[in-house]
Design a protein around this motif. Structure first.
Motif, PDB file in Angstrom:
ATOM      1  N   SER A 173       0.833  -1.211   0.000  1.00  0.00           N
ATOM      2  CA  SER A 173       0.000   0.000   0.000  1.00  0.00           C
ATOM      3  C   SER A 173       0.863   1.255   0.000  1.00  0.00           C
ATOM      4  N   LEU A 174       1.924   1.250   0.813  1.00  0.00           N
ATOM      5  CA  LEU A 174       2.808   2.419   0.855  1.00  0.00           C
ATOM      6  C   LEU A 174       3.515   2.619  -0.480  1.00  0.00           C
ATOM      7  N   CYS A 175       3.970   1.533  -1.079  1.00  0.00           N
ATOM      8  CA  CYS A 175       4.680   1.633  -2.354  1.00  0.00           C
ATOM      9  C   CYS A 175       3.757   2.128  -3.464  1.00  0.00           C
ATOM     10  N   ARG A 176       2.522   1.647  -3.482  1.00  0.00           N
ATOM     11  CA  ARG A 176       1.563   2.107  -4.488  1.00  0.00           C
ATOM     12  C   ARG A 176       1.257   3.590  -4.317  1.00  0.00           C
ATOM     13  N   ARG A 177       1.088   4.016  -3.076  1.00  0.00           N
ATOM     14  CA  ARG A 177       0.822   5.434  -2.824  1.00  0.00           C
ATOM     15  C   ARG A 177       1.999   6.298  -3.254  1.00  0.00           C
ATOM     16  N   ASP A 178       3.213   5.867  -2.885  1.00  0.00           N
ATOM     17  CA  ASP A 178       4.399   6.642  -3.253  1.00  0.00           C
ATOM     18  C   ASP A 178       4.545   6.758  -4.769  1.00  0.00           C
ATOM     19  N   LEU A 179       4.383   5.628  -5.461  1.00  0.00           N
ATOM     20  CA  LEU A 179       4.558   5.653  -6.911  1.00  0.00           C
ATOM     21  C   LEU A 179       3.539   6.558  -7.590  1.00  0.00           C
ATOM     22  N   THR A 180       2.292   6.474  -7.147  1.00  0.00           N
ATOM     23  CA  THR A 180       1.251   7.308  -7.756  1.00  0.00           C
ATOM     24  C   THR A 180       1.598   8.782  -7.650  1.00  0.00           C
ATOM     25  N   LYS A 181       2.030   9.212  -6.469  1.00  0.00           N
ATOM     26  CA  LYS A 181       2.293  10.639  -6.257  1.00  0.00           C
ATOM     27  C   LYS A 181       3.635  11.071  -6.854  1.00  0.00           C
ATOM     28  N   LEU A 203       0.783   0.366 -13.723  1.00  0.00           N
ATOM     29  CA  LEU A 203      -0.560  -0.204 -13.869  1.00  0.00           C
ATOM     30  C   LEU A 203      -0.502  -1.670 -14.284  1.00  0.00           C
ATOM     31  N   LEU A 204       0.440  -2.031 -15.125  1.00  0.00           N
ATOM     32  CA  LEU A 204       0.582  -3.419 -15.552  1.00  0.00           C
ATOM     33  C   LEU A 204       0.957  -4.322 -14.381  1.00  0.00           C
ATOM     34  N   ALA A 205       1.787  -3.814 -13.473  1.00  0.00           N
ATOM     35  CA  ALA A 205       2.205  -4.618 -12.320  1.00  0.00           C
ATOM     36  C   ALA A 205       1.061  -4.829 -11.334  1.00  0.00           C
ATOM     37  N   VAL A 206       0.308  -3.764 -11.031  1.00  0.00           N
ATOM     38  CA  VAL A 206      -0.752  -3.892 -10.023  1.00  0.00           C
ATOM     39  C   VAL A 206      -1.979  -4.602 -10.571  1.00  0.00           C
ATOM     40  N   ASP A 207      -2.159  -4.627 -11.893  1.00  0.00           N
ATOM     41  CA  ASP A 207      -3.321  -5.310 -12.464  1.00  0.00           C
ATOM     42  C   ASP A 207      -3.245  -6.828 -12.300  1.00  0.00           C
ATOM     43  N   PRO A 210      -4.695 -10.212  -7.400  1.00  0.00           N
ATOM     44  CA  PRO A 210      -6.100 -10.578  -7.192  1.00  0.00           C
ATOM     45  C   PRO A 210      -6.764  -9.635  -6.195  1.00  0.00           C
ATOM     46  N   ARG A 211      -8.051  -9.836  -5.968  1.00  0.00           N
ATOM     47  CA  ARG A 211      -8.795  -8.942  -5.086  1.00  0.00           C
ATOM     48  C   ARG A 211      -8.291  -9.030  -3.653  1.00  0.00           C
ATOM     49  N   LYS A 212      -7.988 -10.232  -3.180  1.00  0.00           N
ATOM     50  CA  LYS A 212      -7.434 -10.432  -1.842  1.00  0.00           C
ATOM     51  C   LYS A 212      -6.115 -11.195  -1.987  1.00  0.00           C
ATOM     52  N   PRO A 213      -5.044 -10.482  -2.264  1.00  0.00           N
ATOM     53  CA  PRO A 213      -3.777 -11.178  -2.534  1.00  0.00           C
ATOM     54  C   PRO A 213      -3.167 -11.765  -1.268  1.00  0.00           C
ATOM     55  N   GLY A 214      -2.497 -12.886  -1.438  1.00  0.00           N
ATOM     56  CA  GLY A 214      -1.738 -13.483  -0.356  1.00  0.00           C
ATOM     57  C   GLY A 214      -0.279 -13.118  -0.473  1.00  0.00           C
ATOM     58  N   LEU A 215       0.521 -13.669   0.440  1.00  0.00           N
ATOM     59  CA  LEU A 215       1.945 -13.335   0.455  1.00  0.00           C
ATOM     60  C   LEU A 215       2.621 -13.777  -0.837  1.00  0.00           C
ATOM     61  N   ALA A 216       2.231 -14.935  -1.367  1.00  0.00           N
ATOM     62  CA  ALA A 216       2.857 -15.432  -2.600  1.00  0.00           C
ATOM     63  C   ALA A 216       2.565 -14.532  -3.791  1.00  0.00           C
ATOM     64  N   GLU A 219       4.601 -10.702  -3.058  1.00  0.00           N
ATOM     65  CA  GLU A 219       6.059 -10.567  -3.096  1.00  0.00           C
ATOM     66  C   GLU A 219       6.618 -10.251  -4.487  1.00  0.00           C
ATOM     67  N   PRO A 220       6.224 -10.971  -5.570  1.00  0.00           N
ATOM     68  CA  PRO A 220       6.790 -10.602  -6.890  1.00  0.00           C
ATOM     69  C   PRO A 220       6.358  -9.220  -7.358  1.00  0.00           C
ATOM     70  N   VAL A 221       5.114  -8.839  -7.088  1.00  0.00           N
ATOM     71  CA  VAL A 221       4.654  -7.506  -7.483  1.00  0.00           C
ATOM     72  C   VAL A 221       5.403  -6.434  -6.698  1.00  0.00           C
ATOM     73  N   LEU A 222       5.650  -6.705  -5.415  1.00  0.00           N
ATOM     74  CA  LEU A 222       6.355  -5.741  -4.580  1.00  0.00           C
ATOM     75  C   LEU A 222       7.787  -5.525  -5.072  1.00  0.00           C
ATOM     76  N   LYS A 223       8.429  -6.580  -5.554  1.00  0.00           N
ATOM     77  CA  LYS A 223       9.773  -6.430  -6.108  1.00  0.00           C
ATOM     78  C   LYS A 223       9.755  -5.525  -7.348  1.00  0.00           C
TER      79      LYS A 223
END
Length: 435
Positions: A173-181, A203-207, A210-216, A219-223
């Motif tokens: 959530s923090l990374c998405r907020r930072d990137l947007t701004k 946008l391609l990475a966050v798309d 899933p709606r309720k993502p798990g740790l698995a 992690e790749p999206v966060l990287k």
């Protein structure tokens, strides 16, 4: 296991290898380890995904435990409860008979209870001349007691995985907020930059989430987002450095003391009208330098806060203290090893699982443990719990002690190192091994 203790089901129900294995496990109970039945039930609830039972089956188990007269489960023949289906239905809030029997079978298959059927399949107890229960037929709770440590370890692993997933979601959530701004800042300040490409990659990475993502899934999206965030910060830093360089060049080029270089008063700025002009120009130049230095400091501070995200606790920036090597911690606190997965601690994750088991055993609240993990860090919090376990005979309230250490750490008055070293010095043998 004594062969005479094996029981087979009544009627058409067939005996299975799993039933036999459950009876073998139930016969290996440590007689010196009684356990609170309701704490054990909460442990099963936390580990229900690992055990493979539903919430309705847990409601039936709760009803069965309510028929056991004592608060603590202890080994012996008294672990058999024998309620009728009507009594069980009342204590499960009117559960239908067919549903009740299905969930009872689920508990048996999961190895949490055993059926001890009478010759005619009824549930009852025989009493001796003094009124004490001699032999009973019904549901045996021995497997629940025999698997207590296994269930505690599974519940600790589930809690740790849930905590890791929560931390990963917060970072996302923090990374998405930072990137947007930050991309918005880049678009507004530098129209020639590749902000549109950066936004498309974001946008391609966050798309893919899933709606309720798990740790698995996180992690790749966060990287990907971390790498993209570093790229955006790098472009913004270059832009800031370029603006500072342009400002300094323009300031140096406009530094003219007098419009009359041939004037005889240029070498004496203390006299004449040119002196006033020179003084005003010098003050203006100094003011601009101060403002630009302040801006550069603010920009550098903001960039540092974007690239480093230390934990913030109650408005104060707090960095978790460094932990000792795992081998040193285990030499100082050998008692924690017995609570690890399979009775071993081979990694920091094993130590955190063991600490979660110890937390429940020492009556430390989940809130106190979560706060310690947030302030100290998961590894340091597990080390502190291991030290508390090692000194548990001398600590009246483990939960209060952990909260006090957490508060002291927030004030920069506590680190884990001296506590570990004190335990090493208290055990000369472990001190020699550590050295």
């Amino acid at each position: 296991m004594e062969r005479g203790n094996v029981t087979t089901p009544f009627g058409r129900r067939a005996m299975t290898l799993g039933m036999f294995a459950s009876q073998v496990i139930a016969s290996e109970i440590d007689s010196q380890q009684p356990i609170d039945k309701w704490k054990l039930f909460r442990t099963v609830c936390e580990a229900k995904a690992v055990v493979g039972v539903s919430d309705r089956a847990l409601a039936v188990l709760n009803a069965l435990l309510s028929f056991y007269p004592k608060v603590e489960l202890t080994s012996g023949k008294g672990l058999v409860v024998f309620p009728s289906n009507n009594q069980l239905a009342l204590r499960t809030h009117g559960m239908p008979g067919t549903t009740l029997r299905r969930h009872l079978a689920t508990l048996v298959e999961a190895g949490l209870i055993l059926r001890k059927d009478s010759p005619n399949g009824k549930r009852y107890a025989r009493r001796d001349t003094k009124g004490a229960i001699g032999d009973a037929f019904g549901f045996d709770l021995s497997p629940l007691l025999a698997r207590a440590h296994e269930l505690q370890t599974a519940a600790a692993a589930v809690a740790l995985a849930r905590q890791e997933a929560q931390l990963a979601r917060e970072r996302l959530s923090l990374c998405r907020r930072d990137l947007t701004k930050l991309i918005d800042v880049l678009r507004e300040t530098d129209q020639t930059s590749n902000w549109d490409d950066l936004q498309s990659r974001y946008l391609l990475a966050v798309d893919t989430l899933p709606r309720k993502p798990g740790l698995a899934e996180i992690e790749p999206v966060l990287k990907q987002l971390d790498a993209l965030r570093a790229e955006v910060l790098n472009q913004l830093e270059k832009l800031v450095n370029l603006e500072n360089s342009d400002t300094n060049d323009s300031q140096n080029g406009c530094h003219i003391q007098s419009s009359h270089p041939d004037s005889s008063t240029e070498s004496e700025p203390g006299f004449g009208s040119e002196a006033v002009t020179f003084s005003n120009s010098r003050q203006t130049s100094d003011s601009m330098a101060v403002v630009q230095a302040s801006n550069r400091t603010a920009i550098a501070t903001d960039a540092a806060s974007q690239t480093e995200t230390p934990e913030v606790t109650r408005g104060k920036t707090h960095r978790p203290p460094q932990t000792f090597p795992l081998s040193t911690v285990l030499k100082a606190c050998p008692d924690i090893v017995d609570y690890g997965p399979g009775g071993k601690v081979q990694s920091w994750r094993d130590l955190m699982v063991a600490a979660a088991v110890v937390r429940s055993m020492l009556n430390v609240s989940q809130g106190a443990h979560d706060e310690a993990c947030r302030v100290l860090g998961p590894e340091a919090a597990a080390t502190v719990l291991a030290c508390i376990l090692q000194r548990s005979p001398h600590i009246a309230s483990a939960g209060g002690y952990l909260r006090d250490l957490t508060r002291r750490s927030m004030r920069q008055e506590f680190v884990v190192g001296p506590m570990v070293m004190a335990l090493l010095r208290a055990n000369p043998g472990s001190m020699a091994l550590a050295s």
